[in-house]
Design a protein around this motif. Structure first.
Motif, PDB file in Angstrom:
ATOM      1  N   PRO A  61      -3.889  -2.271   0.378  1.00 32.17           N
ATOM      2  CA  PRO A  61      -3.313  -2.536   1.701  1.00 32.17           C
ATOM      3  C   PRO A  61      -4.202  -3.515   2.457  1.00 32.17           C
ATOM      4  CG  PRO A  61      -3.336  -0.180   1.232  1.00 32.17           C
ATOM      5  CD  PRO A  61      -4.145  -0.835   0.157  1.00 32.17           C
ATOM      6  N   ASN A  66      -7.491  -1.713   7.402  1.00 30.33           N
ATOM      7  CA  ASN A  66      -7.658  -1.754   5.947  1.00 30.33           C
ATOM      8  C   ASN A  66      -8.802  -2.659   5.512  1.00 30.33           C
ATOM      9  OD1 ASN A  66      -5.458  -0.026   5.039  1.00 30.33           O
ATOM     10  ND2 ASN A  66      -4.118  -1.584   5.912  1.00 30.33           N
ATOM     11  N   ILE A  78      -4.708   3.553  -0.803  1.00 28.50           N
ATOM     12  CA  ILE A  78      -3.253   3.455  -0.651  1.00 28.50           C
ATOM     13  C   ILE A  78      -2.692   4.719  -0.002  1.00 28.50           C
ATOM     14  CG2 ILE A  78      -1.080   3.317  -1.927  1.00 28.50           C
ATOM     15  CD1 ILE A  78      -2.489   1.533  -3.950  1.00 28.50           C
ATOM     16  N   LYS A  79      -3.187   5.890  -0.424  1.00 28.23           N
ATOM     17  CA  LYS A  79      -2.710   7.144   0.165  1.00 28.23           C
ATOM     18  C   LYS A  79      -3.089   7.241   1.636  1.00 28.23           C
ATOM     19  CE  LYS A  79      -2.874   9.725  -4.186  1.00 28.23           C
ATOM     20  NZ  LYS A  79      -3.542  10.834  -4.928  1.00 28.23           N
ATOM     21  N   ASP A  81      -3.628   4.760   3.676  1.00 33.43           N
ATOM     22  CA  ASP A  81      -2.798   3.800   4.406  1.00 33.43           C
ATOM     23  C   ASP A  81      -1.409   4.371   4.654  1.00 33.43           C
ATOM     24  OD1 ASP A  81      -2.182   0.933   5.312  1.00 33.43           O
ATOM     25  OD2 ASP A  81      -0.696   1.236   3.730  1.00 33.43           O
ATOM     26  N   HIS A  82      -0.874   5.084   3.663  1.00 31.43           N
ATOM     27  CA  HIS A  82       0.451   5.697   3.819  1.00 31.43           C
ATOM     28  C   HIS A  82       0.430   6.755   4.927  1.00 31.43           C
ATOM     29  CE1 HIS A  82       4.406   7.176   2.709  1.00 31.43           C
ATOM     30  NE2 HIS A  82       3.912   8.399   2.620  1.00 31.43           N
ATOM     31  N   VAL A  83      -0.640   7.553   4.965  1.00 29.36           N
ATOM     32  CA  VAL A  83      -0.758   8.587   6.002  1.00 29.36           C
ATOM     33  C   VAL A  83      -0.859   7.951   7.386  1.00 29.36           C
ATOM     34  CG1 VAL A  83      -2.244  10.416   6.899  1.00 29.36           C
ATOM     35  CG2 VAL A  83      -1.788  10.268   4.445  1.00 29.36           C
ATOM     36  N   ARG A  85       0.283   5.090   8.350  1.00 33.68           N
ATOM     37  CA  ARG A  85       1.583   4.539   8.731  1.00 33.68           C
ATOM     38  C   ARG A  85       2.546   5.635   9.173  1.00 33.68           C
ATOM     39  NH1 ARG A  85       2.449  -0.779   6.941  1.00 33.68           N
ATOM     40  NH2 ARG A  85       0.746  -1.604   5.676  1.00 33.68           N
ATOM     41  N   ARG A  86       2.480   6.787   8.510  1.00 34.26           N
ATOM     42  CA  ARG A  86       3.362   7.889   8.881  1.00 34.26           C
ATOM     43  C   ARG A  86       3.022   8.426  10.263  1.00 34.26           C
ATOM     44  NH1 ARG A  86       5.996  10.668   4.745  1.00 34.26           N
ATOM     45  NH2 ARG A  86       6.745  11.995   6.455  1.00 34.26           N
ATOM     46  N   ASP A  90       5.006   2.316  11.460  1.00 32.22           N
ATOM     47  CA  ASP A  90       4.833   1.052  10.757  1.00 32.22           C
ATOM     48  C   ASP A  90       4.676  -0.128  11.697  1.00 32.22           C
ATOM     49  OD1 ASP A  90       4.947   2.329   8.402  1.00 32.22           O
ATOM     50  OD2 ASP A  90       7.013   1.781   7.905  1.00 32.22           O
ATOM     51  N   GLN A  94       2.219  -2.834  10.396  1.00 32.60           N
ATOM     52  CA  GLN A  94       2.942  -3.548   9.362  1.00 32.60           C
ATOM     53  C   GLN A  94       3.048  -5.037   9.606  1.00 32.60           C
ATOM     54  OE1 GLN A  94       7.001  -2.311   8.722  1.00 32.60           O
ATOM     55  NE2 GLN A  94       6.702  -2.343   6.529  1.00 32.60           N
ATOM     56  N   SER A 106       1.571  -5.972   3.896  1.00 28.54           N
ATOM     57  CA  SER A 106       1.501  -5.567   2.501  1.00 28.54           C
ATOM     58  C   SER A 106       1.813  -6.702   1.547  1.00 28.54           C
ATOM     59  CB  SER A 106       2.478  -4.414   2.240  1.00 28.54           C
ATOM     60  OG  SER A 106       3.793  -4.818   2.569  1.00 28.54           O
TER      61      SER A 106
END
Length: 325
Positions: A61, A66, A78-79, A81-83, A85-86, A90, A94, A106
């Motif tokens: 990311p 990041n 990556i995990k 970054d996903h958390v 964003r949640r 985004d 983003q 991304s």
């Protein structure tokens, strides 16, 4: 006009390892850095598999927070970054402003949108399903971010792949069929280094053991400059370089690193060193790489040419595509 002569390629045997008689295809796992990926391409080229290679890439990311998380393993990054964003949404993470355009963080602006993400499970499945038709799969990876993917492929399909890791993975070398690394990676084990490293830090500095049978040491980095490539380049540049007075001095200007920032100060420093060798040169050529910053190119070119103006030397500054695009 005297032609440029280069050594002829070996005659007779191809010089390729026995592995080529079994493996007829290759997968390169890159990290987006030309230095690391070119080493993979160089090995694949030397094995005669350039026409049967596929490129996959491990991507982290990018943007905002990041940029401070590159020390994390790729999978954890990556995990996380996903958390983020949640939790934060985004919209805040983003997009970034580049001039007047909004671009997804991304997506790496490299023009290589057709390069697939390096998914260990998919590559291992591909190796298993196509084994009978195409034989085992050669997997060549280079760079820290590719270590986990390459080792996981070997774990998922141990009988269907031959995994080569370029650059020392620092631990668990038994996860790879072959490790190719420069000799200086083993400098900490030399008597000279042992005298320089405090005893309480030695256990934390890798590698901790001498190279095993499946470790190949090199003097420098792997590359694609074989006899065929040199002959092709000599032919392409012959008309331009042959008329120049010899000897020819080439000054290559690269790109910035964390320890060396490119700008007018560096250009002045390099210029101050030129008088020490100019007396022995018939011609001078200055070449800038793709990684040279645009401002650095202008500054360096102006300072170099201003200094060299008036000398009885043939001077040509080769400015990269950033100045012509």
């Amino acid at each position: 006009m005297r032609p440029i002569r280069l050594p002829e390629p070996p005659i007779g045997s191809s010089g390729l390892p026995d592995i080529c008689s079994t493996i007829r295809r290759a997968v390169v796992i890159g990290n987006g850095f030309a230095g690391a990926e070119n080493q993979c391409f160089g090995l694949v080229r030397a094995l005669g598999l350039s026409h049967r290679q596929s490129l996959y890439r491990v991507t982290r990311p990018r943007g905002r927070i990041n940029e401070w998380l590159h020390w994390l393993p790729v999978s954890l990054h990556i995990k996380l970054d996903h958390v983020i964003r949640r939790i934060c949404g985004d919209s805040r993470f983003q997009i970034m402003v580049k001039g007047k355009k909004l671009m997804p963080l991304s997506v790496e602006n490299t023009g290589l949108s057709d390069i697939l993400e390096a998914d260990a499970r998919k590559i291992a499945t591909l190796a298993r399903e196509t084994l009978e038709k195409n034989g085992p799969l050669l997997v060549v990876a280079s760079g820290r971010d590719t270590i986990s993917v390459a080792s996981w492929i070997k774990r998922l399909a141990p009988e269907n792949v031959f995994v080569v890791q370029i650059q020392h993975p620092r631990s668990h070398l038994n996860r790879f069929d072959l490790v190719i690394t420069p000799c200086h990676d083993y400098y900490p084990l030399t008597p000279q280094a042992q005298k320089q490293i405090p005893w309480f830090l030695r256990r934390w500095i890798t590698p901790c053991e001498p190279p095993g049978r499946h470790v190949v040491l090199t003097v420098g980095a792997l590359h694609q400059a074989d006899s065929t490539a040199l002959q092709s380049a000599a032919s392409a540049w012959h008309d331009e370089l042959a008329p120049l007075p010899k000897p020819l001095l080439v000054v290559n200007i690269g790109g910035p690193t964390s320890h060396c920032q490119y700008g007018a100060d560096l250009a002045k420093q390099l210029t101050s060193l030129l008088p020490k060798v100019l007396w022995s040169c018939g011609s001078l050529r200055i070449s800038f790489s793709r990684r040279t910053p645009l401002g650095g190119i202008h500054d360096s070119a102006k300072i170099f040419i201003r200094y060299l103006y008036g000398h009885s030397l043939f001077v040509e500054a080769v400015i990269n595509r950033y100045l012509t695009s």
